[in-house]
Scaffold this motif. Sequence first.
Motif, short mmCIF file in Angstrom:
data_model
loop_
_atom_site.label_atom_id
_atom_site.label_comp_id
_atom_site.label_asym_id
_atom_site.label_seq_id
_atom_site.Cartn_x
_atom_site.Cartn_y
_atom_site.Cartn_z
N GLN A 151 -10.90 -10.80 -0.96
CA GLN A 151 -10.58 -9.85 0.11
C GLN A 151 -9.10 -9.78 0.47
OE1 GLN A 151 -13.26 -11.85 0.22
NE2 GLN A 151 -14.89 -10.33 0.08
N PRO A 152 -8.35 -10.87 0.55
CA PRO A 152 -6.94 -10.73 0.94
C PRO A 152 -6.03 -10.25 -0.18
CG PRO A 152 -7.48 -13.04 0.71
CD PRO A 152 -8.76 -12.27 0.54
N PHE A 153 -6.53 -10.21 -1.42
CA PHE A 153 -5.67 -9.89 -2.55
C PHE A 153 -5.08 -8.48 -2.46
CE2 PHE A 153 -4.98 -8.32 -6.89
CZ PHE A 153 -4.05 -9.25 -7.33
N ALA A 154 -5.92 -7.47 -2.29
CA ALA A 154 -5.44 -6.08 -2.26
C ALA A 154 -4.46 -5.81 -1.12
CB ALA A 154 -6.60 -5.11 -2.22
N PRO A 155 -4.76 -6.25 0.11
CA PRO A 155 -3.79 -6.01 1.19
C PRO A 155 -2.45 -6.71 0.95
CG PRO A 155 -5.91 -6.59 2.13
CD PRO A 155 -6.02 -6.78 0.66
N LEU A 156 -2.50 -7.91 0.37
CA LEU A 156 -1.24 -8.62 0.08
C LEU A 156 -0.41 -7.87 -0.96
CD1 LEU A 156 -2.36 -12.36 0.04
CD2 LEU A 156 -0.66 -11.32 1.54
N VAL A 157 -1.07 -7.47 -2.04
CA VAL A 157 -0.36 -6.76 -3.11
C VAL A 157 0.18 -5.43 -2.59
CG1 VAL A 157 -0.67 -5.60 -5.32
CG2 VAL A 157 -1.58 -7.88 -4.99
N ASN A 158 -0.64 -4.66 -1.89
CA ASN A 158 -0.19 -3.37 -1.38
C ASN A 158 0.85 -3.51 -0.29
OD1 ASN A 158 -1.68 -1.70 -3.09
ND2 ASN A 158 -3.49 -1.90 -1.81
N GLY A 159 0.76 -4.57 0.49
CA GLY A 159 1.75 -4.80 1.55
C GLY A 159 3.13 -5.11 1.02
N VAL A 160 3.20 -5.58 -0.21
CA VAL A 160 4.50 -5.85 -0.85
C VAL A 160 4.89 -4.69 -1.77
CG1 VAL A 160 5.71 -7.37 -2.46
CG2 VAL A 160 4.23 -8.35 -0.70
N ALA A 161 3.95 -4.23 -2.57
CA ALA A 161 4.26 -3.23 -3.60
C ALA A 161 4.66 -1.87 -3.03
CB ALA A 161 3.07 -3.07 -4.55
N MET A 162 3.94 -1.39 -2.05
CA MET A 162 4.24 -0.05 -1.52
C MET A 162 5.62 0.03 -0.87
SD MET A 162 1.99 1.98 -2.52
CE MET A 162 2.44 3.40 -1.57
N PRO A 163 5.97 -0.87 0.05
CA PRO A 163 7.32 -0.79 0.61
C PRO A 163 8.41 -1.00 -0.45
CG PRO A 163 5.94 -2.18 1.99
CD PRO A 163 5.16 -1.88 0.76
N ALA A 164 8.17 -1.90 -1.39
CA ALA A 164 9.16 -2.14 -2.44
C ALA A 164 9.35 -0.88 -3.29
CB ALA A 164 8.74 -3.32 -3.31
N MET A 165 8.25 -0.23 -3.63
CA MET A 165 8.33 0.99 -4.44
C MET A 165 9.06 2.10 -3.69
SD MET A 165 5.31 3.22 -6.20
CE MET A 165 4.65 3.77 -4.65
N LEU A 166 8.71 2.30 -2.43
CA LEU A 166 9.32 3.38 -1.66
C LEU A 166 10.80 3.10 -1.37
CD1 LEU A 166 6.39 4.11 0.77
CD2 LEU A 166 7.14 5.51 -1.16
N LEU A 167 11.15 1.85 -1.07
CA LEU A 167 12.54 1.51 -0.78
C LEU A 167 13.41 1.37 -2.03
CD1 LEU A 167 12.15 -0.99 2.18
CD2 LEU A 167 13.20 1.27 2.24
N SER A 168 12.79 1.29 -3.20
CA SER A 168 13.58 1.18 -4.43
C SER A 168 14.20 2.52 -4.82
CB SER A 168 12.70 0.69 -5.58
OG SER A 168 11.77 1.69 -5.96
N GLY A 169 13.69 3.60 -4.26
CA GLY A 169 14.18 4.91 -4.63
C GLY A 169 13.47 5.46 -5.85
N LEU A 170 12.32 4.91 -6.16
CA LEU A 170 11.57 5.34 -7.34
C LEU A 170 11.09 6.79 -7.22
CD1 LEU A 170 10.35 4.42 -10.04
CD2 LEU A 170 8.34 3.71 -8.77
N MET A 171 10.61 7.15 -6.05
CA MET A 171 10.08 8.50 -5.86
C MET A 171 11.19 9.53 -5.64
SD MET A 171 7.01 8.06 -6.30
CE MET A 171 5.58 7.06 -6.07
N LEU A 172 12.14 9.19 -4.79
CA LEU A 172 13.29 10.05 -4.52
C LEU A 172 14.53 9.17 -4.43
CD1 LEU A 172 11.86 12.33 -1.70
CD2 LEU A 172 12.48 13.06 -3.99
N PRO A 173 15.68 9.67 -4.86
CA PRO A 173 16.90 8.88 -4.73
C PRO A 173 17.16 8.53 -3.27
CG PRO A 173 17.29 10.84 -6.07
CD PRO A 173 15.91 10.97 -5.48
N MET A 174 17.57 7.30 -3.02
CA MET A 174 17.80 6.87 -1.65
C MET A 174 19.02 7.57 -1.05
SD MET A 174 15.24 5.13 -0.93
CE MET A 174 15.69 4.66 0.72
N SER A 175 19.83 8.22 -1.85
CA SER A 175 20.95 8.99 -1.31
C SER A 175 20.45 10.17 -0.47
CB SER A 175 21.85 9.49 -2.44
OG SER A 175 21.10 10.29 -3.33
N LEU A 176 19.20 10.57 -0.66
CA LEU A 176 18.61 11.64 0.14
C LEU A 176 18.03 11.12 1.45
CD1 LEU A 176 16.66 13.54 -2.67
CD2 LEU A 176 18.90 14.09 -1.73
N ALA A 177 17.92 9.81 1.60
CA ALA A 177 17.32 9.20 2.79
C ALA A 177 18.35 9.11 3.91
CB ALA A 177 16.79 7.81 2.45
#
Length: 134
Positions: free
Chosen positions: A48-74
Amino acid sequence: MLLVPAAPVMGLRAPVGGVVVGSGFVALLAVAPASLSYALGLTVVTAQPFAPLVNGVAMPAMLLSGLMLPMSLAPAWLDALSHVVPLRCPVDAVRDAYAGVYTSATMLRGVLVVVVFAVLAVTVGTRVFRRAGA
């Protein structure tokens, strides 16, 4: 990786070398989270704690890495915060590779971050796997 062959139809103009370098980054970046996921999966008592732990780290890391949009637009504060996330370096390096720039400081930082991250993750994953007796 499956979208890269279709990307020229959608407007991608990248040198073949850049695509190869970008694929190398993706391959190394795939090894690291896979190793850490196995280590975490063997460490948690129940599933049960596996998915929330992985998503709690992976999603912010992915969004803040600039993977979806360059962070220069943020906004400036979000761009500044993204410099704390080490995955921003490889994302910027892949962008450089796709632009045909292979000898920049961004590329060097990206290579260093990816190699160190992969080595550390595989080391942690291997140690946990051996301790688990698997």
